[in-house]
Design a protein around this motif. Structure first.
Motif, PDB file in Angstrom:
ATOM      1  N   MET A 137       0.888  -1.158   0.000  1.00 54.36           N
ATOM      2  CA  MET A 137       0.000   0.000   0.000  1.00 54.36           C
ATOM      3  C   MET A 137       0.933   1.216   0.000  1.00 54.36           C
ATOM      4  SD  MET A 137      -2.886   0.827   2.835  1.00 54.36           S
ATOM      5  CE  MET A 137      -3.541  -0.818   2.612  1.00 54.36           C
ATOM      6  N   TRP A 138       0.584   2.234  -0.803  1.00 56.89           N
ATOM      7  CA  TRP A 138       1.489   3.364  -0.946  1.00 56.89           C
ATOM      8  C   TRP A 138       0.691   4.656  -1.018  1.00 56.89           C
ATOM      9  CZ3 TRP A 138       3.971   4.355  -6.328  1.00 56.89           C
ATOM     10  CH2 TRP A 138       4.835   5.444  -6.280  1.00 56.89           C
ATOM     11  N   PHE A 178      -3.616   7.474  -2.474  1.00 59.43           N
ATOM     12  CA  PHE A 178      -3.072   6.127  -2.540  1.00 59.43           C
ATOM     13  C   PHE A 178      -2.765   5.792  -3.987  1.00 59.43           C
ATOM     14  CE2 PHE A 178      -5.282   5.942   1.501  1.00 59.43           C
ATOM     15  CZ  PHE A 178      -4.351   5.270   2.292  1.00 59.43           C
ATOM     16  N   THR A 223      -3.069   0.180  -3.392  1.00 60.07           N
ATOM     17  CA  THR A 223      -4.011  -0.090  -2.299  1.00 60.07           C
ATOM     18  C   THR A 223      -3.904  -1.498  -1.736  1.00 60.07           C
ATOM     19  OG1 THR A 223      -5.761  -0.854  -3.774  1.00 60.07           O
ATOM     20  CG2 THR A 223      -5.666   1.530  -3.295  1.00 60.07           C
ATOM     21  N   TYR A 242      -4.316   1.301   6.465  1.00 57.28           N
ATOM     22  CA  TYR A 242      -3.264   2.313   6.579  1.00 57.28           C
ATOM     23  C   TYR A 242      -3.242   2.900   7.985  1.00 57.28           C
ATOM     24  CZ  TYR A 242      -1.084   6.891   5.960  1.00 57.28           C
ATOM     25  OH  TYR A 242      -0.301   8.000   6.106  1.00 57.28           O
ATOM     26  N   ALA A 297       4.986  -0.574   8.671  1.00 55.86           N
ATOM     27  CA  ALA A 297       4.661   0.797   8.285  1.00 55.86           C
ATOM     28  C   ALA A 297       5.991   1.492   8.010  1.00 55.86           C
ATOM     29  CB  ALA A 297       3.903   1.513   9.392  1.00 55.86           C
ATOM     30  N   GLU A 327       4.753   6.901   2.043  1.00 59.98           N
ATOM     31  CA  GLU A 327       4.317   6.065   3.156  1.00 59.98           C
ATOM     32  C   GLU A 327       3.804   4.749   2.594  1.00 59.98           C
ATOM     33  OE1 GLU A 327       3.145   9.642   6.175  1.00 59.98           O
ATOM     34  OE2 GLU A 327       1.499   8.543   5.237  1.00 59.98           O
ATOM     35  N   VAL A 378       2.577   0.595   3.494  1.00 60.71           N
ATOM     36  CA  VAL A 378       2.223  -0.510   4.374  1.00 60.71           C
ATOM     37  C   VAL A 378       2.644  -1.753   3.602  1.00 60.71           C
ATOM     38  CG1 VAL A 378       0.400  -1.757   5.567  1.00 60.71           C
ATOM     39  CG2 VAL A 378       0.298   0.745   5.392  1.00 60.71           C
TER      40      VAL A 378
END
Length: 108
Positions: free
Chosen positions: A4-5, A16, A19, A29, A51, A71, A73
């Protein structure tokens, strides 16, 4: 790979770009980043979920001059390889660098 970004671009706010297959990625998130805080560099593991946050490796900034954070996940086999921010940059960033280069300057 489960990734996930969330990031922002030169002229667009946080969104995002990946996803990890979630129709609504925000709950996953939030769960991953809940204990991370506002540090500009972070790598926090909870079980098999990492994270990861770091500033843009090329130093890109948005049109207001703010540093662009990335960021992630990360789960699964990929997460097993990420233990530090530097690991994340070495392992995760190459997977998304070209895509980000293509979209960061796009119109909102």
């Amino acid at each position: 790979m489960s990734l996930m970004w969330a990031t922002r671009g030169r002229r667009w706010g946080f969104r995002f770009l990946e996803t990890a297959g979630h129709a609504d990625p925000l709950p996953a998130y939030d769960a991953a980043f809940g204990a991370v805080g506002d540090e500009r560099r972070a790598c926090s593991r909870a079980g098999d979920v990492v994270a990861l946050r770091f500033p843009d490796p090329l130093g890109r900034r948005d049109q207001a001059g703010r540093e662009i954070p990335h960021e992630f996940v990360v789960t699964g086999e990929l997460a097993a390889r990420v233990h530090t921010v530097d690991d994340g940059i070495a392992v995760v960033w190459p997977l998304v660098a070209e895509r980000y280069a293509a979209v960061w300057d796009a119109e909102p």
